[in-house]
Design an enzyme around this catalytic site. Structure first.
Site, PDB file in Angstrom:
ATOM      1  N   CYS A 265      43.956 -37.333  69.452  1.00  0.00           N
ATOM      2  CA  CYS A 265      43.069 -36.642  68.533  1.00  0.00           C
ATOM      3  C   CYS A 265      41.774 -37.389  68.243  1.00  0.00           C
ATOM      4  CB  CYS A 265      43.798 -36.314  67.239  1.00  0.00           C
ATOM      5  SG  CYS A 265      44.527 -37.769  66.475  1.00  0.00           S
TER       6      CYS A 265
ATOM      7  N   HIS B 239      45.994 -37.690  61.809  1.00  0.00           N
ATOM      8  CA  HIS B 239      45.269 -36.808  62.701  1.00  0.00           C
ATOM      9  C   HIS B 239      43.779 -36.907  62.388  1.00  0.00           C
ATOM     10  CE1 HIS B 239      45.018 -33.628  65.571  1.00  0.00           C
ATOM     11  NE2 HIS B 239      44.473 -32.760  64.711  1.00  0.00           N
TER      12      HIS B 239
ATOM     13  N   ASP C 172      39.459 -27.944  65.585  1.00  0.00           N
ATOM     14  CA  ASP C 172      40.358 -29.004  66.046  1.00  0.00           C
ATOM     15  C   ASP C 172      40.468 -28.981  67.558  1.00  0.00           C
ATOM     16  OD1 ASP C 172      42.151 -30.930  66.443  1.00  0.00           O
ATOM     17  OD2 ASP C 172      43.769 -30.023  65.279  1.00  0.00           O
TER      18      ASP C 172
END
Lengths: 305, 664
Positions: free
Chosen positions: B408, B452, B468
């Site tokens: 991420c 994250h 995202d």
């Protein structure tokens, strides 16, 4: 008056060596108009004590030796037919003395025992329908031998209750015994004892003793003691009202002897073992000899103030 | 009156030594090892003293031990002040006191020191296990305290322990009562928290390796329980903070993020209500879904929508949040903010710059551009992995065009960079995603491996929008969690083989873990978290509207009532002596008791006076005089006159040295 009492004590102590405390208790018992039970082995001076007391108080003295064939008549007296007058004449028994020593009372049958004990309680005897008063003062000292129990009739609790005190003389101390051995025979000293008090004085003192003050607080202490014997589990039974009266009377006499006109807790404690010892039994041992341990418990655990 | 101090009974000593072991045990995790040897030495010595095989140490040895211990603490902890050094010193004192425990008073000091040491253990660990454990040392200390009152000849220690346990049980209702009603006062001062407890968690800057490291940790970050059903997993983006500054390698929080400027936003849609119990993070950020408002005292929303507490969260914290997921966030942006959201280093990553500018020419609208970027991640063969290859100087270039392997942080960083190159204000948001739902407790546990990073970009009028890129690459990371996303490479919690989280596929272990987790959550939420507002809320639910003033009055009144009842019970005024004579006699008794003379129950006043006269010959006359007056008044029928009695008492007192307490 009190100095005379001290003189009495001193005179008796000359005869019975080393037993001041017991002598004082015996005198207390006499002053409280109670009767005395002495429990001890033969030869410990029981007779000497009674005899000496009788001499110094100026009392007439009679001794009855109790045996198993003793009859009530032997104690109280009997009527004997007089040929000259053609009538029955009463011959008073030995009970008609001012100080009676009933030696080894537990040897006689219950019938004879109760003849004596009734006389003690009533202060009079009834023989063949005629009631005759006993002399005044009237003081019985009974003795019994705690060891040889063969062929004896132990006094039941109800009879024991009629004695104000139970005493035990015990062995003399070494010094006292040495003096006894070195000195004259007691039998020779006794007749030489002079009466310190006369009847009137004794009666006056006994009257005085009843007037010794027992305050509310003191009576409360006596009640606490009695209440403890009735409520605590280790006592087989509690003290009777006669016992509480006896306790107070004895404490009064003790206080009087100590030269006070009021009773303090220590007086009660001083007479407590001899006044209630023979009236108490442990629950664990209801037929036992008496409550020495129970008395100690009362002395230490019941609040004195 | 004996002057030698009374020796400590055997049972008390036994229990004291047992209690010491129990008290010290939980401290061992932060104590230096030599403390153990110090205890062994001192305990051995004290036992030898008890067995009369050794003497108490003399002053020089004691001084030496004291200095030695002081130096030891200084060398092992580097300081003599602070929580850690302080607690080591406390424990050392607790141990050394053994060597000068001669009298009951010393033993009392030791026992109270022990109680204090038990409490200090909570500073290091306040979990349910350690709380339950602390009952053990408390019971042993109580047993030692009871043992002190017993004779020296009592042999068997178990009855003492049973009594101590019974007393503890009896104290339980009072404990509960105090727990519920006693007001939690704010700390008057704060202790510096233990620093060696390295807390894993988000930090205020992010290099590509950081989150991979975090995802190796199974530690709990926080738990959340929703009023009603929790939203689906892919909506659970827990915001912690935003990273706006990029130096070519590392994203970090911009200094402006600390400015106390509240952002503008509009509430929209339906709110979500939930409460969060946060584990200590040593950071001031609180976690919330977008956009969260909290009722927590001394917490506020900062200008990047993060919630911040007034100081680092160093113990479990419970707070309630209302979140508005559809809110419009800052439709207008000030110049400074715009500049910060477009900041880029002067040079570096030329290929990405070129590519982003090309994209911008293709998609002039910010939304279209963002969609194109996401589609790029989706379309091209990117791999989600926790073991990416090491990056060189132009990390983003290498990632986007060469290796295409990352997680991420790589995706979020690269996308933010590209958006900024294209002139779209953007930033990296760091936080947690998802969480594990505990169905029996109906709450979510969010662990460190749920950490994250995602992207927020801004368009005029629409405000900030979240995106995202990781979802495009590895949707299973968002929908099912990290474990599924990295199942093939088996890197999930690779460095902690014993973490129960690794064995979630084994049914009973998982069940056990979830149950235990639930117990812990309940402990934190209802026991540790029961203070301040929550306490007030519970009390209000029970007693209706109640405010702090009423509560204070009720508490003070209730406390007063309880104390006075206790006083009644203890002092029994109805049994107090009303008779002035008796009162004075009691005073006389107390006076003599202070000099070691206590009247026995069956002892008459005169006998007592005689005994006292023997013990205090100098006061014999005064003592006898008092008792004579007392006897004459109480038994002799003399008129009661407290005044004379008082005078007699004063004469007794005059001659005696003043003493406050009874001589035992």
């Amino acid at each position: 008056m009190r100095t005379k009492l001290e003189d009495c004590l001193q005179a008796v102590n000359q005869v019975l060596l080393g037993k001041e405390a017991q002598v004082r208790l015996a005198l207390t018992c006499l002053l409280a108009r109670g009767h005395l039970l002495i429990e001890d082995l033969p030869g410990m001076g029981k007779t000497t004590l009674s005899h000496a007391l009788a001499r110094v108080m100026g009392l007439s003295f009679q001794r009855i030796q109790f045996t198993s064939d003793l009859l009530p008549g032997d104690i109280l007296g009997t009527s004997v037919f007089d040929k000259d007058t053609g009538q029955f004449v009463f011959h008073p028994g030995p009970i008609f003395a001012e100080l009676v020593l009933a030696d080894e009372i537990n040897r006689a049958t219950p019938k004879s025992q109760s003849a004596l004990l009734e006389a003690m309680e009533e202060g009079q005897v009834t023989i063949e329908g005629a009631t005759r008063p006993l002399p005044e003062p009237f003081f019985v000292i009974a003795t019994q031998n705690p060891v040889s129990q063969g062929g004896t009739f132990a006094l039941p609790e109800s009879q024991l209750d009629r004695f104000l005190m139970r005493l035990s003389l015990g062995y003399p101390a070494k010094a006292a015994e040495k003096a006894l051995l070195l000195g004259e025979s007691r039998r020779e000293i006794l007749p030489r004892l002079d009466a310190v008090l006369d009847h009137a004085e004794l009666a006056a003192i006994q009257q005085e003793v009843t007037r010794v003050r027992a305050s509310d607080a003191l009576v409360d202490y006596v009640l606490r003691l009695v209440e403890a014997t009735r409520s605590q589990p280790q006592f087989a039974w509690g003290l009777s009202p006669r016992a509480s009266l006896a306790l107070l009377a004895a404490a009064r006499a003790w206080a009087f002897l100590a030269g006070r006109d009021y009773v303090i807790p220590e007086d009660v404690q001083a007479v407590l073992p001899s006044v209630v010892g023979h009236r108490l039994r442990e629950r664990a041992d209801p037929t036992g000899h008496g409550g020495g341990a129970l008395v100690q418990w009362l002395l230490t655990e019941v609040a004195a103030v | 009156m004996s002057r030698t101090p009374e020796a400590i009974p055997r049972i008390s000593l036994t229990w004291l030594l047992v209690a010491q072991v129990l008290v010290i045990l939980p401290h061992l995790i932060h104590l230096p090892l030599w403390i153990v040897f110090l205890w062994l030495g001192c305990a051995g010595w004290r036992i030898q003293v008890f067995l009369m095989r050794a003497r108490y140490p003399n002053a020089w040895i004691k001084l030496g031990l004291l200095l030695g211990t002081g130096f030891g603490v200084f060398f092992s902890r580097g300081s003599l002040i602070g929580l850690e050094a302080g607690s080591v010193l406390l424990i050392a004192a607790f141990i050394l006191k053994l060597l000068e425990m001669r009298s009951r008073r010393d033993a009392l000091v030791l026992i109270f020191l022990g109680f204090f040491a038990v409490v200090t253990a909570y500073l290091f660990d306040d979990s349910i296990v350690s709380a339950l454990y602390s009952l053990l040392p408390v019971t042993a200390l109580l047993a030692a305290l009871i043992g002190l009152q017993q004779t020296r000849f009592a042999e068997r220690p178990w009855p003492t322990l049973r009594l101590a346990g019974g007393m503890l049980l009896q104290a339980l209702p009072l404990m509960l009562l105090l727990f519920v009603f006693f007001p939690r006062l704010g700390p008057l001062w704060t202790l510096p928290q233990p620093g060696d407890q390295a807390v894993t968690g988000l930090s205020d800057s992010m290099a590509p390796g950081d989150i991979a490291e975090l995802s190796q940790s199974g530690a709990l970050a926080f738990r959340a329980s929703f009023d009603g059903e929790p939203p689906p997993r892919q909506q659970l983006y827990w915001r912690a903070l935003t990273l706006e500054h990029f130096d070519g390698r590392r994203w970090s929080q911009s200094p402006a993020a600390h400015l106390p400027i509240a952002p503008r936003w509009e509430r929209k849609g339906t709110p979500l209500q939930y409460s969060i119990v946060m584990e200590p993070s040593q950071r001031p950020w609180l976690f919330s879904l977008d956009i969260g408002e909290t009722s927590l005292d001394r917490a506020r929303m900062m200008n990047d929508f993060r919630l911040e507490y007034y100081r680092p969260v160093d113990r479990s914290l419970l707070y309630r949040v209302v979140s508005w997921p559809q809110a419009v966030r800052e439709p207008q942006l000030a110049g400074g903010q715009l500049r910060r959201a477009l900041q880029l280093p002067e040079t570096g990553n030329p290929r990405t710059r070129e590519w982003a500018e090309a994209l911008k020419r293709q998609y002039p609208q910010p939304d279209e551009l963002a969609q194109a970027l996401l589609a790029h991640f989706n379309r091209e063969p990117y791999v989600y992995t926790l073991k990416p290859p090491l990056a060189g100087a132009d990390g983003i270039d290498e990632f986007l065009f060469d290796t295409r392997r990352g997680f991420c942080a790589h995706y979020a960083g690269a996308m933010t960079f590209a958006l900024r190159v294209a002139g779209i204000p953007a930033r990296v948001v760091a936080g947690y995603q998802g969480g594990e739902y505990n169905p029996s407790g109906r709450y979510l546990s969010v662990h460190q491996f749920d950490a994250h990073a995602w992207v927020e970009y801004w368009q005029p009028g629409k405000g900030w929008v979240s995106a995202d890129p990781t979802f495009q690459v590895a949707p299973e990371r968002i929908e099912q969690g990290l474990e599924q996303a990295v199942a093939e490479e088996q890197s999930f919690l690779a460095s902690s083989p014993f973490s129960p989280l690794r064995y979630r596929n084994i049914g009973w272990i998982n069940q056990l873990r979830l149950t235990w987790d639930r117990v812990n959550y309940g402990w934190q939420r209802w026991v540790l978290g029961y203070q301040g507002e929550q306490q007030l809320e519970v009390l209000q639910r029970w007693f209706g509207r109640i405010d702090n003033g009423v509560l204070a009055v009720v508490l003070v009144g209730g406390g007063g009532l309880m104390l006075s009842l206790l006083a009644l019970l203890l002092f029994k005024p109805w049994r107090c002596e009303h008779d002035p004579q008796q009162r004075l006699f009691l005073r006389f008794e107390r006076l003599l008791a202070r000099h070691g003379l206590r009247r026995r129950t069956g002892e008459g006043p005169r006998a007592f006076a005689e005994r006292a006269s023997l013990a205090l010959p100098a006061q014999a006359e005064a003592i006898r005089g008092f008792v004579q007056v007392y006897e004459a008044q109480r038994y002799g029928g003399q008129k009661a006159s407290p005044a004379t009695l008082r005078q007699a008492l004063a004469r007794v007192r005059q001659g005696l040295p003043w003493r406050l307490t009874r001589a035992d």
